[in-house]
Every structure is written in C-alpha cells, then in structure tokens.
Design an enzyme around this catalytic site. Sequence first.
Site, short mmCIF file in Angstrom:
data_model
loop_
_atom_site.label_atom_id
_atom_site.label_comp_id
_atom_site.label_asym_id
_atom_site.label_seq_id
_atom_site.Cartn_x
_atom_site.Cartn_y
_atom_site.Cartn_z
N GLY A 98 -18.95 -14.71 31.03
CA GLY A 98 -20.07 -13.77 31.00
C GLY A 98 -19.85 -12.69 29.96
CG ASN A 99 -22.88 -10.78 28.32
OD1 ASN A 99 -23.42 -9.79 28.81
ND2 ASN A 99 -23.53 -11.94 28.17
NE ARG A 100 -17.66 -4.47 27.21
CZ ARG A 100 -17.06 -3.34 27.55
NH1 ARG A 100 -16.10 -3.34 28.42
NH2 ARG A 100 -17.41 -2.20 27.00
CB SER A 101 -25.37 -7.20 29.03
OG SER A 101 -26.64 -6.62 29.19
#
Length: 432
Positions: free
Chosen positions: A216-219
């Site tokens: 995933g990512n940090r958004s």
Amino acid sequence: MRILLGVSGGIAAYKVAIVLRQLREQGHRVRVIPTDAALEFVGRATWEALSGEVVTTTVFEGTEQVDHVRLGREADLMVVAPATADLLSRAATGRADDLLTTTLLTVTCPVLLAPAMHTEMWAHPATRANVATLRERGVHVLDPAVGRLTGADSGAGRMPEPEEIVAAALALRKRAAGEGATGSDVPSGTGSLHGRTVAVSAGGTREALDPVRFLGNRSSGRQGVELARVAAQRGATVHLAAANVDSALLPDGVTVHPVESTAELQATMTALAADADVLVMAAAVADFRPAQSAGTKTKKRADGSVAPIELVQNPDILAGLVAARRPAQVIVGFAAETGDEHGSVLEHGRAKARRKGADLLAVNAVGQDAGFGDVPNAVHLLDSAGEQVGAASGTKHEVAEGIWDAVGTLLSERSTTGRGHAAAPRTGTVGS
Ligand code: CTP
C-alpha cells in the site's frame, strides 16, 4: 431594491460598469460608492451617468445627510466589486477611512464581495485570514475565477464575470429574505457546481499479498475527501470512491463507494464516469500488484529463506478515463512528485501532464513532511499541454476550493462555447 455598489481600486473596475447596468436594467436603484483609487480606473462621471445618482467617496461630502448611516440603513443589499486585497483587509479589521468602508460598518443587509487581485495576493496568508474573518461574520466572499490577470500572467484572482456577480448578489438577497433559496443556491464565483455530477477518488489502493498482508501507500485520502466535500458544498451530486479512507474522515452529503484494490477502484470510477460531468483522480493508486495473491496466510519458512515477490503493473485508471472521455467531460488528475536528479517537481509534473492528457493536473510535492496527512498543501495546476493555468495552496480544504474554481472555469468555458475538451480555450479572456 436599494443596492449599494462599492468599487475598490482594481483594473476590474471597468467590468463593474456592466454589473451596474444589469442591476439597473432589472429595475433596482443602485448607489455607487467608489474608493478614490477606483476613480483612477473608472471616473465619477461614468458611475453617475449609469446609476443616475450622485457619487461621493468620503464622509465629508453630503454631510447634511450623514450619508454613510443613511445609506447603510436604507440598503437591501451591498455588493463590492472588485474587492481588492486592501479592501478585504480594511473590511476585516473594521477600518472606516472612506465612505465605502464606513458604510460597510453601518449596513445590516446581506453583503457580497467579489475579490480580484494577483494570485500571490489571494494566496497570501494575510488575505486568507481576512477572507476567513469576513466569512465567519456572515459576509459572502465569492471565490475569484482562474484565468488571465492584468498582465501576461494567469491564475486564481480574476474577478468573477459581471453576470455571475449579479446572479450571486440577487440569490444572496433572495436567501436572506427567506424567499425559498437555500445556501447552496448562492453561486460561488465560477466554482458553482449546481446540477453537476462529479466522481472523486480518494485514499490509497491496497494490493493483497495474502488475506492479511498488502502492498500500500501512505495516502490518508484527506485531499480527495476535501474535494468531495467542497463539490457537495457547491451544489454538485458527489460520488466518492474511497480507497481505504478512515471512515471518520468521510464527508456528509456524498455517496461513498468503498474500494480496496486498484481493480476495484478502476471498476468503480469507470462505472461512475458514465454519468459524471467531472472526474477527479485524487487517489494514490498502487502502480504494481503481486503477480500472485495467496489464498491463505503465507508462513515463514523453516530454513529462514524469504520468497521473492513478483510484481506486475496495474492499469493506469486515469489514462483509461481520459481515453474514454465524453465531450465536455472534465478530468482532473494529481501528480505526487518528489523531484530527483532528472528534474524538479514541476518538470516531472509537466511531463506527466502531457503524458496523462487530463484537463487539469494538480502537481504537488510529497515527501516525509509534505503532501501526506493533515498538513498544508500547495499545488500547481497544469493543463494537458503542461502549461500552468493556476495554483492553489493552504489547507487541503483551500486547495480543494482552488481546484474547483479552475474546474468551474473549464465547465463554464465549455458550456459557453458549446465545445468539448479538444477545442476548449485554456484560459479566460483578457481582463482582471
Ligand atoms: N493514477 C491512476 N492509475 C495508476 C496510477 C496513477 O489512475 N495506476 C492516477 C493517480 O490517481 C493520479 C495520476 O494518475 O491522478 C498520477 O499519479 P502518479 O502516481 O503521480 O503517477 P504515475 O502514473 O503512477 O507515474 P509515476 O509513479 O511513474 O510518477
């Protein structure tokens, strides 16, 4: 109706003669109160001839009538256009150094201000604070339009068009008089989204490695959430494709479509695109996904070795939406960039704008401290040729306001010209 029309000293004062004429043609009695600086742009004779009323700028003229008190008591509506940065500052601090600001302190009727200034002045924290103060007090401050400014520059700061000012002013008066209009009936500059359907994506997609692990990512989804919130506030029907967004952040008044993976987000946005006038891809989409996702939890190996993860590329959702775009549909993308040895944030943004083909690409710098989470944001707005057509900065809510202003300009250009995206002009006409 008795209307007070304040004019402060900006080049857009010449367009306010049209506001005056339209109000007069609709049968309203209009008294013009220019500042001395406004008379540098359009002279007293023009205002007097068009209004049919005497024009004064100080409280020392017409003293027998105590004009500022009488005018304030009699007015049904007060409009100031253009409202310069200086006028906003004087109004916010309650100065009374000419007839216009003194009258602003005496009126009890609805007040509408139509700002016009250079982008930097509009974005300055002092102006932002003044606008926030005035809005808290119930003054209706229109958002300026995005487009050509006084010189060769363009950006947010153009005075809304005379027709929009007249419509907003009359809607404001109608609402105050309880004649059936609601808050969202008041157009917000060119940013009004009444009758429009928009679909916004927010958050970050997750690609499953197994039932408990993902890439995933940090958004956080906050910028997309603010875009959805502002669109709803401006009267749009809003669909929010929320990719793993904390439910506490989700705004009221929008239809939420929860999604997890890129494939789910793609299916949702593609379906929503069929009815949407505007598509905004604010989600941080995982570019890659594991080639295989295990059906059961992957266990550690006894010998301590680690299995490599093979990745495959995800589809580019934005590119797919652009390829299938209907005429006059507006598509907005985001570019989160860090800048590197190959180019700056803006250089990467320009290249991406040309590659993606969205009508607007909002380019922002991200890193450890910028762009993610609940922190101030700043974006450059680029067109599909990579040319900068605007900028927005401040809180994520303020950035969302700036982006919808730019979208509103595109929507109104297209409805005026009746043309789709291929032929639409990129900026407004000359003026301020
Ligand atoms: N985007 C998308 N589908 C993808 C990747 C990105 O729709 N698979 C959208 C994002 O929502 C955003 C825009 O494309 O609106 C740009 O995203 P970004 O991650 O900055 O660009 P990439 O295309 O992934 O390019 P790169 O990572 O190589 O910079």
